[in-house]
Design a protein around this motif. Structure first.
Motif: not given
Length: 69
Positions: A43-54
């Motif tokens: 399923p899709p995942t939503y990330f928001a922000g300037k400092a998203v780390v994965g």
């Protein structure tokens, strides 16, 4: 979202984009299967922000960046 103008990235907008990504991923997987290639989708995942780390160990991912002005 039936041809409505989107003025902000709210919960409904995010849901619509995620549904679109489900449709695209499903169609891509069907195409790969027809070519005899294995693929796995999640399923899709939503990330928001300037400092998203994965961190995804040994995983290839498709990313669709969105620039809102």
């Amino acid at each position: 979202m039936m041809m409505e103008t989107c003025t902000e990235l709210d919960e409904l907008s995010i849901s619509a984009v995620m549904e679109l990504s489900n449709i695209i991923s499903g169609n891509a997987r069907t195409g790969f299967t027809e070519l005899g290639k294995f693929s796995d989708i999640t399923p899709p995942t939503y990330f928001a922000g300037k400092a998203v780390v994965g961190s995804w160990h040994r995983m290839r991912a498709m990313s669709v960046p969105m620039i809102l002005s």
